[in-house]
Every structure is written in C-alpha cells, then in structure tokens.
Design a protein around this motif. Structure first.
Motif, PDB file in Angstrom:
ATOM      1  N   UNK A   1      41.974 -55.984  84.491  1.00 34.03           N
ATOM      2  CA  UNK A   1      42.052 -56.183  85.944  1.00 34.03           C
ATOM      3  C   UNK A   1      43.479 -55.999  86.447  1.00 34.03           C
ATOM      4  N   UNK A   2      44.453 -56.490  85.700  1.00 34.39           N
ATOM      5  CA  UNK A   2      45.851 -56.319  86.112  1.00 34.39           C
ATOM      6  C   UNK A   2      46.238 -54.844  86.094  1.00 34.39           C
TER       7      UNK A   2
ATOM      8  N   UNK B   1      56.909 -50.634  84.647  1.00 32.18           N
ATOM      9  CA  UNK B   1      57.531 -51.448  83.613  1.00 32.18           C
ATOM     10  C   UNK B   1      56.592 -52.546  83.133  1.00 32.18           C
ATOM     11  N   UNK B   2      55.846 -53.155  84.053  1.00 28.76           N
ATOM     12  CA  UNK B   2      54.874 -54.163  83.642  1.00 28.76           C
ATOM     13  C   UNK B   2      53.752 -53.528  82.820  1.00 28.76           C
ATOM     14  N   UNK B   3      53.288 -52.362  83.237  1.00 29.73           N
ATOM     15  CA  UNK B   3      52.263 -51.668  82.457  1.00 29.73           C
ATOM     16  C   UNK B   3      52.748 -51.382  81.038  1.00 29.73           C
ATOM     17  N   UNK B   4      53.989 -50.963  80.901  1.00 35.42           N
ATOM     18  CA  UNK B   4      54.538 -50.703  79.567  1.00 35.42           C
ATOM     19  C   UNK B   4      54.529 -51.968  78.716  1.00 35.42           C
ATOM     20  N   UNK B   5      54.902 -53.097  79.304  1.00 34.39           N
ATOM     21  CA  UNK B   5      54.921 -54.344  78.544  1.00 34.39           C
ATOM     22  C   UNK B   5      53.519 -54.800  78.185  1.00 34.39           C
ATOM     23  N   UNK B   6      52.530 -54.340  78.901  1.00 33.08           N
ATOM     24  CA  UNK B   6      51.135 -54.636  78.581  1.00 33.08           C
ATOM     25  C   UNK B   6      50.597 -53.720  77.489  1.00 33.08           C
TER      26      UNK B   6
ATOM     27  N   UNK C   1      45.517 -61.530  91.693  1.00 30.65           N
ATOM     28  CA  UNK C   1      45.489 -61.024  90.315  1.00 30.65           C
ATOM     29  C   UNK C   1      46.842 -61.246  89.645  1.00 30.65           C
ATOM     30  N   UNK C   2      47.914 -60.979  90.367  1.00 31.89           N
ATOM     31  CA  UNK C   2      49.248 -61.148  89.800  1.00 31.89           C
ATOM     32  C   UNK C   2      49.518 -62.615  89.475  1.00 31.89           C
ATOM     33  N   UNK C   3      49.141 -63.514  90.377  1.00 29.23           N
ATOM     34  CA  UNK C   3      49.324 -64.941  90.119  1.00 29.23           C
ATOM     35  C   UNK C   3      48.404 -65.425  89.002  1.00 29.23           C
ATOM     36  N   UNK C   4      47.205 -64.856  88.911  1.00 31.68           N
ATOM     37  CA  UNK C   4      46.316 -65.204  87.801  1.00 31.68           C
ATOM     38  C   UNK C   4      46.963 -64.845  86.472  1.00 31.68           C
ATOM     39  N   UNK C   5      47.604 -63.690  86.418  1.00 34.25           N
ATOM     40  CA  UNK C   5      48.291 -63.279  85.190  1.00 34.25           C
ATOM     41  C   UNK C   5      49.429 -64.239  84.863  1.00 34.25           C
ATOM     42  N   UNK C   6      50.152 -64.690  85.886  1.00 32.98           N
ATOM     43  CA  UNK C   6      51.231 -65.647  85.672  1.00 32.98           C
ATOM     44  C   UNK C   6      50.686 -66.946  85.078  1.00 32.98           C
ATOM     45  N   UNK C   7      49.474 -67.315  85.473  1.00 29.19           N
ATOM     46  CA  UNK C   7      48.852 -68.533  84.951  1.00 29.19           C
ATOM     47  C   UNK C   7      48.336 -68.410  83.541  1.00 29.19           C
ATOM     48  N   UNK C   8      48.437 -67.217  82.939  1.00 30.32           N
ATOM     49  CA  UNK C   8      47.916 -67.017  81.580  1.00 30.32           C
ATOM     50  C   UNK C   8      48.992 -66.494  80.632  1.00 30.32           C
TER      51      UNK C   8
END
Length: 594
Positions: A148-149, A174-179, A547-554
């Motif tokens: 989803x992210x 950059x976030x996609x790369x880290x994923x 979605x971005x905040x959900x990712x921060x929560x995980x």
C-alpha cells in the motif's frame, strides 16, 4: 533497537492550521549513505524539518454486520488479484518523452491504475510529508502495508506546497529504495528530465541505479550531475559511461583523474570496482581482480558495481546488510539461481515481488535447470503444486513447501509462493486440516473471494481468524464467545493483534471489544501524538497522509513488536478513508505470520 513506541513518539508532533502540517525531530536515516568512503566528496544534505500544526481527532464508529451475505466475484469490497493488477499497471507505464514539460503531477499510477487520488495528501505541507518519508524506518514488518505504501508513493499526485518538484520526486524515490523497491524508484526518477533534476535528485538517482546494479543508467546524468555535485562518484560514473560507450581512453583518463585528485594516488577498493566496470566496457583494457579481504561493510556503491559485473559478494556482508538489499537482489540478472530464489522469497515477503512474479522467478530457474537435475530442484515442488495429476498431489506438494522451514519469514514466503495454486483447489471437507494454510496462502496475494469460499471448512481456529479478518464480507460468525475461544488457544501476542484487527474493521461491537481487551490486558484506545495526527488525517480525508502515518506506526522489523493499539488505529483509519481491502489484508497478515 529502540522501542517502537519511542520512535513513533519522536516522529509525531501536534498538528494545527489548514490541512495537516507535521514536524518531526531528527532520528537517523537523515540522508542517503555516502556512496564511497571518506575522501570521495561530501554527500548532499536533506531538507530540514518543517514547522508544526494540530487538529483534534474524530471518533471511529465500528459497526459489524454478521448478516451480510458471502462475497461474490463482483463484490466491490473484494480484492481478488489487486496485488497482481497493480503490477500489471506498472508494466504498461510509458515513460515521458521529448519535449521536456514542466513537472506537474508525477507518478505512474493514476486512480484508474490502482493509485490514490490526486488529492491524497490534501493541503499537507510538502516539507512535512518529505520529512516523514525521509525519517521513516523501512522496510516495514507488513507485506501488505508495504504494498500500500508503494502504491501511495507511485500515485500520480501534484507537488505539494513547500517543496521543489524534483525534491518531491527524490524523497518518494529514496523511501522506495529503503523499502527494497529499486524498480519502482526508477519509475519516479525517470519521470523527470535531467535538466529538471535538483542536487538531491541526482544523489537519489545515483542510489537508484546502484541498487539496480545498472551503472549504464547513470550515463545520461553523469555530465549534468558533475556540474552541481563534487561527489567523486560522478567522476567515476563518467569514466564507466565512457567505457560502456566504447571510449576506453576517455575512461582511463577519468579514472586517473579521480585517483590523483581525490584519492592521493591510491587505488582503493571502491576505485577498483569502478575499474572493473571500465574493463567490462567496449574495448576495455583493464583487467581487475576484486578481493574483499578487509572490506567490513556493503555500501550501495559496492553492491551496485559488484552486482553489475557479476562479482560475488561475501555472504557475511550480505547477512549484515539491511534487508532492503534482498529486495534489490531479486531482480539482479547475474545472480546465481540459488541466491536468486532466496532473494526472491525475501523480496516477496517485503512486498517487492508479487506472488505471480515469485512464481515466474521459480519458472525461469526451472527452465534453466539441466534435465538430469530437475528432480532435485526446489522449483520442481512448485511446479507439482500447480500441475500435479490430482488435487491430492498438488496439496501434498504445497505441504512440502509450507513445512520446509521453521523460520517464520520463510513460512510466509511459502504461502505467497503457493497463493495461486491454493486458489485453484476446490473447496473440499477432506482438506479441512489444510484449510488454514490454504486460506492464508490465498490472502497473502489478495484472493479474498476464493478464500471466503472455504468458510464452511475453516473451523474455529486459524482459518476462522483469517476469514474473520480477511474476507470482504463476514462469512464466519464473529462473537465475543467465538473470539474468547480462539484467544485461549493461541499466543497472547497474536490474540491481541487479532482483536485489534477485528475492532479496527468493526467486526466486534465496542462492548465485546472492551471485554476482550480487559481479558487480554491490552488498551486499544491509548492515545499519543501519533494517534492524534492519524485521526486528523482521517478527518481531513487524506488517504495518502493516512498511509504514511500508518507506516510510521509500524516501524519495527517484527510483527510481534507492533503495539495492538497501533494496529487497531491503523486498520480503523484505513477503513474510514476508503482503503478497507488493504486494511483487511494487513489485519489477516498479522494472524498468518504469528
């Protein structure tokens, strides 16, 4: 590793003003790692943290409806192949061509292709969004949250106020790369013409093509990047591109320039890797042997150039590398088949590869396997899961794959690998013992309608929990007594997360949730600065920000460390902004992986 609650608290500040504007203090991962050791130039720094704002949350109103009929193939809430459909949409993306046009909406996925709507981030400050992305600790523990992210980051959305268009592209990439999502990052990087790049986007582009093991991708960028960056890496990129273009003399001169001007005449390990690429170019005259002795870490530069030239990377360095590297390796063309399969399974669990892509990976290995060795190939069991002469043989092959490892990550990878095969098995009471894993396999790839067909065979244990969470419509009875019976048979950590999922989806009423939470000694209603921000994003109808905040929560590497209160709020928030199918898959994944 710092506790998840502490990291989330540090990422969440109070929100106020128009829209949702978020400020976050520095917590690491502030900029891409330097491509080369000291002496190779200073890295470009990231934009500073932005200002802060605040809103009060609204209240979730879960409303279970156990009388709803079972889903059909046309159910608007059903996924049935969403994971695969999104991949197909990306495969048909057309990259921009001349003439160069101003950067407006950027991203390959429109709402019609599975992306989020253009107003997904509402009026949230671009600097705030960039800071959240920049400091998010990825990969995530959840495959479906990562999927989803990725869709969110690839969505065709305008550049928000407060950030330059090129830097908006860079931060998402950059976030996609880290994923672990190197191919997806390339889609964004290539959406801009080199003349539109910022220094930061040049740096992220370098990281992207190294993650892909594709130094040739740097060639259109090397000259313009050298005009804005002092990184020695770009001098070496010009050398490599000259060699790939059949100009060995120019390549050698650039290598020598970098060695004299930046390295005090030394031939460092990283310089030798660049020389290896030069030697592999047209009419290359440099023969270089790479020895890893004394190399203590795997940087992007070392990974990318070793991968490009087929140089084997020592196992200890790969083991110590961040897990995103396994996502990058899954698409590396020169990787040995055994390593490719291992990387592919890990990439599938990360959400980088779909179930279909993982099956294709195994099929490619099988095609290259010598006929005399096929019977011993791991890909043979996968083939039998699809092509066995009868259902019994196919399920037996799936059982072999499901039980091949005690590692939880490998077990979930086996579910993803067998998702389509499981979806092809007709509902049969004779396979009641296999039903939980068949259902788990189908849900791992989004085959929720077919999984729901097993409701009468699911029983009251794992199969019940998976369908209670993952089916588009309630197809198994969900009650306080039913959950209590289930909770008493599983690990308390798992029971708490399943309860959080049921509460977030509104499949248990508030009174039953409160009673079950008391029995399990968990508070699902705990508030924090992060939860206030999440509710504010829901109220503002900003699915992208949610979605971005959900990712921060995980932000943890293990499902067991996800706080139940976080999962409850994440599932509830996603459901209320129109992302219920994804919320269901995340909740069901928690049950499947613990």
């Amino acid at each position: 590793m710092k506790p998840l609650r502490n990291r989330v608290s540090r990422l969440a500040l109070i929100a106020a003003g128009i829209g949702l504007v978020i400020g976050i203090p520095a917590i690491g991962q502030d900029a891409p790692e330097s491509l080369l050791p000291p002496g190779f130039g200073d890295p470009v720094t990231a934009p500073p943290p932005p200002p802060v704002s605040s809103q009060r949350p609204s209240t979730a109103t879960p409303a279970p409806d156990s009388a709803t009929p079972r889903p059909s193939a046309s159910d608007p809430l059903a996924l049935d192949g969403l994971e695969e459909t999104a991949d197909e949409a990306l495969e048909t993306v057309a990259l921009p061509t001349m003439p160069v046009v101003p950067l407006g909406n950027v991203g390959p996925l429109t709402a019609m292709d599975g992306g989020l709507p253009a107003d997904a981030f509402g009026g949230t400050s671009g600097a705030s969004l960039a800071t959240m992305m920049h400091r998010l600790d990825a990969p995530l523990p959840s495959r479906w949250a990562s999927i989803l992210l990725r869709r969110t980051l690839l969505s065709n959305v305008p550049t928000p106020a407060g950030i330059k268009p090129a830097d908006w592209i860079a931060e998402r990439s950059w976030l996609l790369l880290r994923m672990g999502e190197a191919d997806s990052a390339r889609l964004l990087v290539q959406s801009a013409d080199p003349s539109q790049f910022s220094p930061y986007l040049f740096e992220i582009a370098m990281q992207t093509y190294l993650a892909l093991g594709d130094p040739g991708g740097l060639c259109p960028l090397a000259d313009p990047a050298s005009g804005v960056s002092r990184e020695t890496a770009w001098i070496l990129a010009r050398a490599m591109c000259a060699a790939l273009g059949g100009e060995p003399g120019t390549a050698s001169a650039a290598i020598d320039q970098a060695r004299r001007a930046r390295l005090d005449g030394r031939r460092t390990f990283d310089l030798l890797l660049a020389e290896k690429v030069v030697g592999a170019g047209v009419d290359g005259r440099r023969s270089v042997t790479i020895e890893w002795e004394g190399v203590d870490r795997l940087t992007s530069w070392r990974y990318g150039l070793a991968t490009a030239t087929g140089v084997a990377i020592p196992a200890p360095l790969l083991t110590a590398a961040p897990s995103r590297v396994q996502g990058w390796r899954a698409s590396a063309p020169l990787l040995p088949d055994s390593e490719k399969l291992d990387a592919g399974r890990r990439a599938a669990v990360l959400g980088v590869l779909s179930s279909a892509a993982l099956i294709d990976l195994y099929g490619g290995v099988l095609d290259r396997t010598d006929p005399s060795e096929i019977s011993a190939s791991p890909a043979t069991k996968v083939r039998r899961a699809f092509t066995g002469s009868d259902e019994g043989q196919r399920i037996e092959a799936m059982r072999d794959l499901w039980t091949a490892s005690e590692d939880r990550t490998e077990r979930y990878a086996a579910l993803i690998l067998t998702a389509r095969a499981a979806a092809m098995v007709p509902v049969n009471q004779d396979y009641a013992e296999d039903a939980p894993r068949l259902i788990g396999a189908m849900l791992s790839a989004g085959y929720d309608t077919r999984a729901a067909g097993w409701a009468d065979v699911a029983g009251s244990g794992e199969g019940w929990a998976l369908l209670a969470l993952g089916a588009a419509r309630p197809v198994v009875p969900v009650s306080a007594s039913g959950f209590g019976s289930y909770a008493g048979s599983v690990d308390p950590v798992k029971a708490r997360l399943v309860l959080a999922g049921l509460a977030g989806l509104g499949r248990l009423n508030a009174q039953d949730v409160a009673a079950a939470a008391g029995d399990l000694d968990v508070n699902l209603n705990a508030e924090s600065p992060w939860s206030l921000l999440l509710e504010s994003a829901v109220t503002a109808r900003q699915p992208g920000t949610v979605v971005l905040l959900a990712a921060i929560g995980m932000q943890t590497s293990d499902w067991r460390n996800v706080p139940p209160a976080h999962l409850y709020r994440i599932i509830s928030a996603l459901r209320r902004v129109g992302l219920e199918p994804e919320a269901r898959m995340i909740a069901a994944e928690a049950a499947a992986r613990l």
